[in-house]
Design an enzyme around this catalytic site. Structure first.
Site, PDB file in Angstrom:
ATOM      1  N   GLY A 211       0.932  -1.294  -0.045  1.00 43.24           N
ATOM      2  CA  GLY A 211      -0.044   0.051  -0.042  1.00 43.24           C
ATOM      3  C   GLY A 211       0.854   1.223  -0.040  1.00 43.24           C
ATOM      4  CG  ASN A 212       0.078   4.660  -1.621  1.00 46.67           C
ATOM      5  OD1 ASN A 212      -0.756   5.535  -1.331  1.00 46.67           O
ATOM      6  ND2 ASN A 212       0.008   4.100  -2.781  1.00 46.67           N
ATOM      7  CB  ALA A 213       1.529   7.670   3.160  1.00 47.37           C
ATOM      8  CB  SER A 214      -2.448   8.251  -1.006  1.00 50.76           C
ATOM      9  OG  SER A 214      -3.627   8.917  -1.382  1.00 50.76           O
TER      10      SER A 214
END
Ligand code: CTP
Length: 400
Positions: A211-214
């Site tokens: 995943g990522n931090a958006s």
């Protein structure tokens, strides 16, 4: 959001539903957003919430009756009717809906609702049977046909113990609806706006993902801006605690492939596509059916995902606007310009990320707006709602 409320005068009409106690929280949030709030309590509301709390929160005298304002021309009903930018009736009982629908004027609030030409926003709250009664439904239809706005009611357990529609809408939804009702310039009326928002999760096994931090907050700000300006908005959202505005259609997806399919099904019908999501560039070549055990070093094979915004730009018809986002750590406008050209976009919003004060998810960031064949425009340090407003301005300009 704040810009929609700053300097605005709002009448907060509180009527006699059990949810009247929530009016203090609503007033407090409106004041925080920069509005000047004039609280009005009907006789029944005063049995449930005291004027002193609302006066302390708003810094304004609460209006309680028709004759008391005679001593104070500032709160005389015609003066307030003229001055108000919005009448928010929260909670709104079946009784005030009936009076407003039929033009009865037997107290300060109902009389002033007849005298004002400001937009009206009702947040109904009552027992389910009362809400569903044909009389109440007919009154709501009558008010809506005259242009009044409504938010809620929500569904759930009510104070009387019944379950069903009748709960006061959640306060964030009331604030969103107020922002929409306060916006007079509906330059996107009749337009459809499609937005991708948040991050994807690319599963590796049943419990792990890439995943990522958006956060989804930029997508949310854009959706609200477009809604305020009259557009119909659909948000294709990755998993996030930040939910799109209530008035937007929400399509929940997890992976980039699901986001791609959801966008492609809807893209032809939209006028503007804002690709805000931090789409996962790669997915696992194989998703393990069982939880992967720790055995030492491991290598994960990844396959590239389709580029959603680039594909949308390739298939767009004339008259559609396609906008992307670029979060960059360095050479921000330069890297963004390369993405704008490579993906064939109409515009791209470039953001600086990384560093102590430019973390992903920060409220403000340094931003640039780049349009095809135009020099980059520096927006400076801008909040998500400032960026949203500027982007929607630019897209609306292109549509014209
Ligand atoms: N985007 C997309 N589909 C992808 C990847 C990105 O629609 N598979 C969109 C994003 O929503 C954003 C823009 O493309 O509007 C730029 O995303 P970014 O991740 O910065 O671009 P990439 O092409 O992935 O470049 P990078 O190599 O910097 O990750």
């Amino acid at each position: 959001m704040r810009a929609r409320f700053t300097g605005k005068t709002m009448v907060l009409g509180v009527t006699g539903s059990i949810a009247a106690y929530k009016a203090c929280e609503i007033a407090s949030r409106l004041v925080e957003l920069g509005a000047s709030v004039i609280p009005v309590l009907t006789r029944s509301a005063r049995e449930l919430v005291g004027p002193a709390s609302l006066e302390a929160i708003t810094g304004n005298r609460a209006i309680l009756g028709m004759f008391e304002p005679l001593q104070n021309p500032e709160i005389e009903h015609i003066a307030v009717a003229r001055r108000a930018d919005l009448f928010l009736i929260a909670p709104a009982t079946a009784n005030i809906l009936a009076k407003a629908a039929h033009g009865l004027a037997d107290d300060w609030l109902s009389t002033t609702l007849l005298a004002t030409r400001a937009p009206l926003l009702f947040a109904p709250a009552m027992n389910t049977m009362m809400y569903q009664h044909p009389a109440t439904q007919a009154n709501i239809a009558l008010l809506a046909a005259r242009g009044a706005c409504f938010v809620g009611p929500g569904t759930g357990r009510l104070a009387c113990g019944d379950e069903g529609p009748g709960r006061l809408a959640d306060i964030p939804h009331i604030l969103e609806a107020a922002a929409m009702a306060l916006t007079r310039d509906k330059d996107l009326a009749g337009r459809r706006v499609l937005i991708t928002s948040g991050a994807n999760q690319e599963p590796i096994d049943p419990v792990r993902f890439i995943g990522n931090a958006s956060s989804g907050r930029m997508g949310r700000a854009l959706a609200l801006e477009a809604l305020c300006r009259g557009a119909r908005v659909c948000v294709v959202a990755g998993p996030s605690d930040v939910v799109p505005p209530e008035a937007a259609e929400r399509v929940s997806v997890r992976t980039a492939a699901e986001m791609h399919d959801a966008v492609m099904q809807r893209f032809d019908g939209c006028d503007i596509f804002f690709a805000v999501a931090a789409v996962a560039d790669y997915r696992a070549a194989a998703v393990n059916q069982a939880k992967i055990k720790r055995t030492g070093p491991m290598t994960l094979e990844l396959l590239p995902n389709a580029d959603i915004v680039a594909e949308a730009a390739r298939r767009r018809r004339s008259g559609q606007v396609v906008a992307g986002f670029a979060a960059e750590t360095d050479n921000v406008p330069g890297n963004a310009a390369a993405k704008l050209a490579a993906k064939g976009l109409d515009m791209i919003l470039a953001n600086r990320v990384g560093g102590a004060d430019c973390a992903i998810g920060a409220e403000d960031s340094e931003a640039w707006l780049l349009r095809a064949n135009q020099p980059p425009e520096t927006l400076g340090r801008a909040s998500k709602s400032d960026i949203a407003r500027r982007l929607v301005d630019a897209a609306a300009e292109m549509l014209r």
